[in-house]
Design a protein around this motif. Structure first.
Motif, PDB file in Angstrom:
ATOM      1  N   SER A 277       0.833  -1.207   0.000  1.00 20.12           N
ATOM      2  CA  SER A 277       0.000   0.000   0.000  1.00 20.12           C
ATOM      3  C   SER A 277       0.864   1.252   0.000  1.00 20.12           C
ATOM      4  N   ARG A 278       1.946   1.238   0.773  1.00 17.41           N
ATOM      5  CA  ARG A 278       2.824   2.406   0.825  1.00 17.41           C
ATOM      6  C   ARG A 278       3.442   2.679  -0.556  1.00 17.41           C
ATOM      7  N   ARG A 279       3.956   1.650  -1.185  1.00 20.72           N
ATOM      8  CA  ARG A 279       4.546   1.828  -2.515  1.00 20.72           C
ATOM      9  C   ARG A 279       3.506   2.330  -3.512  1.00 20.72           C
ATOM     10  N   ARG A 280       2.299   1.773  -3.443  1.00 17.34           N
ATOM     11  CA  ARG A 280       1.253   2.152  -4.392  1.00 17.34           C
ATOM     12  C   ARG A 280       0.811   3.592  -4.181  1.00 17.34           C
ATOM     13  N   ALA A 283       3.640   5.974  -5.248  1.00 15.95           N
ATOM     14  CA  ALA A 283       3.802   6.009  -6.697  1.00 15.95           C
ATOM     15  C   ALA A 283       2.685   6.806  -7.358  1.00 15.95           C
ATOM     16  N   GLN A 284       1.457   6.580  -6.934  1.00 15.50           N
ATOM     17  CA  GLN A 284       0.336   7.326  -7.517  1.00 15.50           C
ATOM     18  C   GLN A 284       0.473   8.813  -7.245  1.00 15.50           C
ATOM     19  N   ALA A 285       0.801   9.168  -6.011  1.00 16.51           N
ATOM     20  CA  ALA A 285       0.934  10.584  -5.662  1.00 16.51           C
ATOM     21  C   ALA A 285       2.054  11.235  -6.467  1.00 16.51           C
ATOM     22  N   ALA A 286       3.193  10.523  -6.600  1.00 13.02           N
ATOM     23  CA  ALA A 286       4.329  11.087  -7.329  1.00 13.02           C
ATOM     24  C   ALA A 286       4.024  11.222  -8.819  1.00 13.02           C
ATOM     25  N   TRP A 290      -0.269  14.595  -7.177  1.00 12.46           N
ATOM     26  CA  TRP A 290      -1.291  14.901  -6.183  1.00 12.46           C
ATOM     27  C   TRP A 290      -0.680  15.590  -4.970  1.00 12.46           C
ATOM     28  N   TRP A 291      -1.477  16.444  -4.347  1.00 16.22           N
ATOM     29  CA  TRP A 291      -1.173  16.892  -2.991  1.00 16.22           C
ATOM     30  C   TRP A 291      -1.376  15.702  -2.057  1.00 16.22           C
ATOM     31  N   VAL A 292      -0.584  15.644  -1.006  1.00 16.97           N
ATOM     32  CA  VAL A 292      -0.705  14.581  -0.008  1.00 16.97           C
ATOM     33  C   VAL A 292      -0.852  15.217   1.367  1.00 16.97           C
ATOM     34  N   ARG A 306       7.923  12.851  -4.498  1.00 19.62           N
ATOM     35  CA  ARG A 306       8.660  12.719  -5.762  1.00 19.62           C
ATOM     36  C   ARG A 306       9.422  11.397  -5.754  1.00 19.62           C
ATOM     37  N   ARG A 307       9.662  10.887  -6.934  1.00 18.49           N
ATOM     38  CA  ARG A 307      10.451   9.662  -7.061  1.00 18.49           C
ATOM     39  C   ARG A 307      11.931   9.981  -6.916  1.00 18.49           C
TER      40      ARG A 307
END
Length: 325
Positions: A277-280, A283-286, A290-292, A306-307
């Motif tokens: 879940s953390r990786r997903r 990755a989606q946010a980066a 998206w704002w987090v 960011r990646r």
């Protein structure tokens, strides 16, 4: 030109000092921080971060990563640390869409002792009446996220709100049978969860849902289970390409888990799922920009991801004035 004598210069300086205002002195020492409130405009959303306080998490509670690697990652990151552990914020978020108010998580209230339980007071300091809150959406049923459903007198804190909790977390944390078979270290949380939601459930204001469901105000629940069996994150549409991801407990140790997403928190109920879940989510946010908003990121916990190669990095949002009316 004649040179003034030393006595004349000394007299002039003395006269200037005597004639000037007295030197300012103070005995004031601050004993209280400014209110834990921060506003961020994200498209059509007015997001208010609400500080609840801090908890200490020991670096030994990180698993799946060597202690030496943890030390190297924390080096020169200056995360406050004492004998109890690393300073870790507890945050909640109020999202205003027009005249509709959604509160994501509620803080600890009276469940975690002094120094915490500030969400309700900070919400008022931000200029909002708790009675104005339409929805409370919970990322999961741990005490630092739902105990704040009640005030200091154990009364309903948000009298007009509907409370949303994932069906999976509700089935687990509200069931006494689950408590009997749960690890000893988390059993205290079951009674706290039942107590917090009980008055809302009694009045028909507790709603269960599944990941993928669309909640009021166009909020989408994203499956991010692992920390708990029914942990969810929320994607909120700010229009014109602006998205906010409120991800709950995806990260507890920001100085470590962005760089090493495989590092888990000891309290994760399913560590393999929590890592996925953390990786997903990262990755989606980066990839989507998206704002987090993170419950345990340094307050106000608003920014971007960011990646960095195969890993990620946290990019805190910069302080900004609000748009003029």
């Amino acid at each position: 030109m004649p040179i003034p004598c030393v006595r004349t210069l000394a007299a002039a300086v003395l006269l200037a000092v005597v004639a000037s205002p007295a030197f300012a002195t103070t005995t004031h020492t601050p004993h209280q921080q400014v209110p834990g409130v921060y506003h961020q405009t994200i498209g059509t959303l007015q997001v208010t971060a609400l500080f609840d306080g801090t908890v200490a998490l020991g670096r030994q509670e990180l698993v799946g990563i060597a202690p030496g690697a943890v030390t190297r990652l924390l080096d020169h990151r200056y995360v406050p640390e004492d004998g109890k552990g690393l300073q870790t914020a507890v945050n909640a978020y109020l999202v205003q869409q027009g005249d509709h108010l959604t509160l994501v998580d509620t803080g600890t209230a009276q469940c975690f002792g002094p120094g915490l339980g500030q969400v309700l007071g900070n919400l008022r300091k931000a200029g909002y009446d708790p009675a104005e809150v339409d929805e409370v959406v919970l990322t999961h049923a741990h005490p630092d996220h739902l105990c704040g459903l009640l005030d200091a007198q154990d009364r309903i804190a948000y009298p007009n709100a509907t409370v949303w909790l994932s069906a999976a977390d509700a089935a687990f944390w509200l069931d006494p049978a689950s408590e009997a078979t749960a690890p000893q270290g988390v059993r205290f949380a079951f009674a706290l969860a039942r107590k917090a939601v009980s008055p809302y459930e009694a009045s028909g204001k507790l709603k269960r849902f599944a990941p993928g469901d669309t909640l009021p105000a166009g909020i989408t629940a994203l499956d991010s289970h692992g920390h708990t069996v029914g942990h969810v994150s929320y994607k909120i549409d700010g229009g014109t390409g602006h998205q906010l991801l409120v991800w709950g407990d995806i990260v507890h140790f920001h100085a470590v888990q962005f760089a090493q997403p495989q590092a888990s928190f000891e309290a994760d109920s399913d560590r393999v799922a929590a890592i996925a879940s953390r990786r997903r989510m990262m990755a989606q946010a980066a990839d989507q920009g998206w704002w987090v908003a993170g419950a345990h990121l340094p307050f106000p916990g608003l920014g971007h991801v960011r990646r960095e190669g195969e890993a990620f990095a946290w990019v805190p949002g910069e302080f900004a004035p609000l748009p003029a009316k």
